[in-house]
Design a protein around this motif. Sequence first.
Motif, PDB file in Angstrom:
ATOM      1  N   GLN A  27       0.807  -1.210   0.000  1.00  0.00           N
ATOM      2  CA  GLN A  27       0.000   0.000   0.000  1.00  0.00           C
ATOM      3  C   GLN A  27       0.846   1.269   0.000  1.00  0.00           C
ATOM      4  OE1 GLN A  27      -2.936  -0.248   3.044  1.00  0.00           O
ATOM      5  NE2 GLN A  27      -3.821   1.746   2.628  1.00  0.00           N
ATOM      6  N   THR A  28       1.983   1.248   0.665  1.00  0.00           N
ATOM      7  CA  THR A  28       2.797   2.461   0.803  1.00  0.00           C
ATOM      8  C   THR A  28       3.916   2.570  -0.228  1.00  0.00           C
ATOM      9  OG1 THR A  28       4.186   1.326   2.435  1.00  0.00           O
ATOM     10  CG2 THR A  28       2.330   2.621   3.267  1.00  0.00           C
TER      11      THR A  28
ATOM     12  N   ASN B 295      -6.649  -4.376   0.443  1.00  0.00           N
ATOM     13  CA  ASN B 295      -6.334  -3.778  -0.853  1.00  0.00           C
ATOM     14  C   ASN B 295      -7.325  -4.096  -1.968  1.00  0.00           C
ATOM     15  OD1 ASN B 295      -3.812  -2.443  -0.197  1.00  0.00           O
ATOM     16  ND2 ASN B 295      -2.937  -4.493   0.011  1.00  0.00           N
TER      17      ASN B 295
ATOM     18  N   ARG C 208     -11.468  -1.450  -2.609  1.00  0.00           N
ATOM     19  CA  ARG C 208     -11.577  -0.192  -3.355  1.00  0.00           C
ATOM     20  C   ARG C 208     -11.005  -0.385  -4.750  1.00  0.00           C
ATOM     21  NH1 ARG C 208     -11.480   4.637   0.144  1.00  0.00           N
ATOM     22  NH2 ARG C 208     -10.428   5.664  -1.581  1.00  0.00           N
TER      23      ARG C 208
ATOM     24  N   ASN D 104      -5.779   2.931  -1.529  1.00  0.00           N
ATOM     25  CA  ASN D 104      -6.341   3.319  -0.242  1.00  0.00           C
ATOM     26  C   ASN D 104      -5.295   4.135   0.514  1.00  0.00           C
ATOM     27  OD1 ASN D 104      -7.706   3.592   2.138  1.00  0.00           O
ATOM     28  ND2 ASN D 104      -8.027   1.390   2.467  1.00  0.00           N
ATOM     29  N   PRO D 105      -5.516   5.433   0.713  1.00  0.00           N
ATOM     30  CA  PRO D 105      -4.482   6.255   1.352  1.00  0.00           C
ATOM     31  C   PRO D 105      -4.391   6.069   2.857  1.00  0.00           C
ATOM     32  CG  PRO D 105      -6.418   7.583   0.901  1.00  0.00           C
ATOM     33  CD  PRO D 105      -6.702   6.221   0.333  1.00  0.00           C
ATOM     34  N   SER D 106      -5.295   5.318   3.441  1.00  0.00           N
ATOM     35  CA  SER D 106      -5.340   5.168   4.892  1.00  0.00           C
ATOM     36  C   SER D 106      -4.881   3.774   5.303  1.00  0.00           C
ATOM     37  CB  SER D 106      -6.757   5.416   5.414  1.00  0.00           C
ATOM     38  OG  SER D 106      -6.831   5.162   6.793  1.00  0.00           O
ATOM     39  N   LEU D 107      -4.157   3.696   6.426  1.00  0.00           N
ATOM     40  CA  LEU D 107      -3.746   2.416   6.996  1.00  0.00           C
ATOM     41  C   LEU D 107      -4.711   1.938   8.069  1.00  0.00           C
ATOM     42  CD1 LEU D 107       0.096   3.055   7.361  1.00  0.00           C
ATOM     43  CD2 LEU D 107      -1.110   1.951   5.478  1.00  0.00           C
ATOM     44  N   VAL D 108      -5.800   2.665   8.232  1.00  0.00           N
ATOM     45  CA  VAL D 108      -6.766   2.318   9.274  1.00  0.00           C
ATOM     46  C   VAL D 108      -7.389   0.940   9.055  1.00  0.00           C
ATOM     47  CG1 VAL D 108      -8.985   2.977  10.286  1.00  0.00           C
ATOM     48  CG2 VAL D 108      -7.235   4.707   9.886  1.00  0.00           C
TER      49      VAL D 108
ATOM     50  N   ARG E 186      -5.082  -1.686  10.359  1.00  0.00           N
ATOM     51  CA  ARG E 186      -4.973  -1.591  11.818  1.00  0.00           C
ATOM     52  C   ARG E 186      -6.215  -2.146  12.501  1.00  0.00           C
ATOM     53  NH1 ARG E 186      -6.348   3.995  14.304  1.00  0.00           N
ATOM     54  NH2 ARG E 186      -8.370   3.077  13.736  1.00  0.00           N
ATOM     55  N   ASP E 187      -7.388  -1.768  12.016  1.00  0.00           N
ATOM     56  CA  ASP E 187      -8.621  -2.238  12.629  1.00  0.00           C
ATOM     57  C   ASP E 187      -8.794  -3.745  12.468  1.00  0.00           C
ATOM     58  OD1 ASP E 187      -9.141   0.324  13.355  1.00  0.00           O
ATOM     59  OD2 ASP E 187     -10.721   0.691  11.865  1.00  0.00           O
TER      60      ASP E 187
END
Length: 713
Positions: free
Chosen positions: A442-443, A491, A494, A498-502, A505-506
């Motif tokens: 993702q990053t 991943n 969407r 996805n710009p968020s790592l939430v 984490r969740d």
Amino acid sequence: MSDIVNLQGNKKSQDAASLSRSGSLWTLLQAELSTYPGRPLLAFRIILSCTLTMFLIMVFRIPGAALGAYYPLLVSRDNLHSTRRSALWIAATCLSGTGEVVFGGMLFAGSPFLHLLWVCGSIVAVFYLISCLKVYEAAVALGLMITNAITVWDQPVSADQRIRQTLFTLLAILMGCAVTILVEYLLAHTHPPDTLLERVEQRLVLVGRILRGYVNRGSDPDWVEAQYAVKRHSERGTGTLRELIEQGGYTFEERQRLSTVVALSGRLVDLVATLTEMGPSLSVQDQELFSAIGKNVMLIRDRLSHRETSEWVDIDDMHVVGVPILIEIERTVALLAQSLSQPIWDGIDTAVAPDLANGQGSRIFIADTFSSKENVKFAIRGGISAIACYFFYMSVGWTGLSSSIATCILTALPTTGAARHKQLMRFAGVVLGACALGFTVQTIILPQIDSILSHTLLFSFVIFLGAWVATSGPRIAFCGAQIVLAYELVNLNRFSINPSLVPARDTVLGIVLGIAAMWLIFDHLWAKASTESLRSLLGRTVRGIADLDIGLEEHAGVAYERILEGKTDAVMRKFERLRSLVDVSIFEAFPKALPDEILLQHTRDYLPQLRAALLLKAGLIHHRLVSGNQCQREVVIEVQKRCSELLHIAAAQVDAESPDLRVPQSNADREIHTRLQSDTELVRKGALEYDITELRLCSSLFSVVHHVTTANP
């Protein structure tokens, strides 16, 4: 100074223990991740199915379809028959689940209280189906779909959008099943004719190479490699082979024979792996016995490769050698040959006697679904754990923790050790799939990708990693499936980066919440340790073998055969449960009490021989049925009676938690053994007219039962 020396000694011992555990873990991973015949092709079919499903999802922009690209991992099997059966089961259960979600969600959407009751009822129903539905993966697939639907119907959106999201999820699941079946049909020629027998042959070849190496005093250049390979097979166990038997669509007779062959071949590999720890220096008598056993092993392998029945090998305990384990190896080889010999089943009219396994295959639920209280207790335990997670994350407004319910569903198993094993694999898989792979992709990688082809190649690589682990043995296979699921949830929900790592984490925190709920509620409410279940089940299994012929005299013909097959099949199912309990006992409290350790050791040592005893006794009864010989010799009656007595005494000692399961040997046992040997020799010389097959079966049955109940493990 003495205190300092003691502290240094304790530190060294702790470091040594830590290194030993690390080495064992590395050895386990090497054994599980190494290739075997058919594994690359199976992984390729899984990768192709998941990738094609993902490609369709991305091209047609199906929203919330991450489960669709995961389900091919649940569906794919080693043969086309099992894959098609699994896909149909999953598709049917998910269709039913979607109907329940749409109807229940719309009916109770107007009242928060009724909506809560619907959620709780759906969760409890899922756990009940997991405990009683015959195809476990179908129940798990239904649970994942219901969990995803609950999350959708909890969102503050319109009813139309909720229904569309639920139907899109169903479409993705059906698409994944259809793509998997299509791939399997297109690549049907890559399936080996019989994967199970090929893997058994591979183990026999390794055993033969090891024994030949001892005869040649370790001069063979590939002897060291064979030692390493046989140790890897010993570490891997026979779990994968047992799964192949369940998935292979074999008849009742074939499943009996193959289950015994798998158990004995696994026992043989374990014995030979232990043998490799000693050097190749042996006496002349030992080398002669090594050579004879090696020839028998290769003879069995050659017969298997040509799909022919094996020659009968008489068990003979009268050997004086310097390597005691060699006698046990010889016994195991003899039992393996007898299990594959045709006279046991010769003459059975399969066209007249309906196959019990096929009759059971048409049933949706297991036999005791509506009569067993254990299913209700299991549903309550799992339901309370998952509902507690639901209450927690809804009360704090943290809906991202919904993966906690999926964790409860995926890791709910009747015994504590099995459940904790799946919880560990679930957590490890999500950490690797969501954190390690998901964060990295993702990053770093996804921002550099600008085409569907690049995304497809990246997705295929991740699926390859997960599929390779998922095609390992039962000890780590679940981890591979969770790697794929976690990566797709991060991943593939969407159609852009996805710009968020939430989400990742969740997902991890939700799994932690689910595991905590399982440990605090599921493992303490009507929970059973594996050794507790093992003791009662082992006693019932031994009694089942002893009472196999009781009550058969009242029936005749097809009814006689069906009742005998039903009894034998019930004992075989107990064998599978015993093996599973032994495998998962390592994940429970440690160190265990001494009686529990002794019980586990006895079960590991004697389970293959108990399988052989069942096969020999069933074969003896079948042989008498087919031959129609109603005149029994006195020695045959005495053998059957004494074997039943010994097994009943052993079962009583298991129930009484006796540390020693042995039965004292009596003079009558020696007399029976002598009479069997003398009668067999007279029949061979033509001095006595009697059925040699019946005498062989009686002799082997008495030898096996006597060895299990009177000898040290």
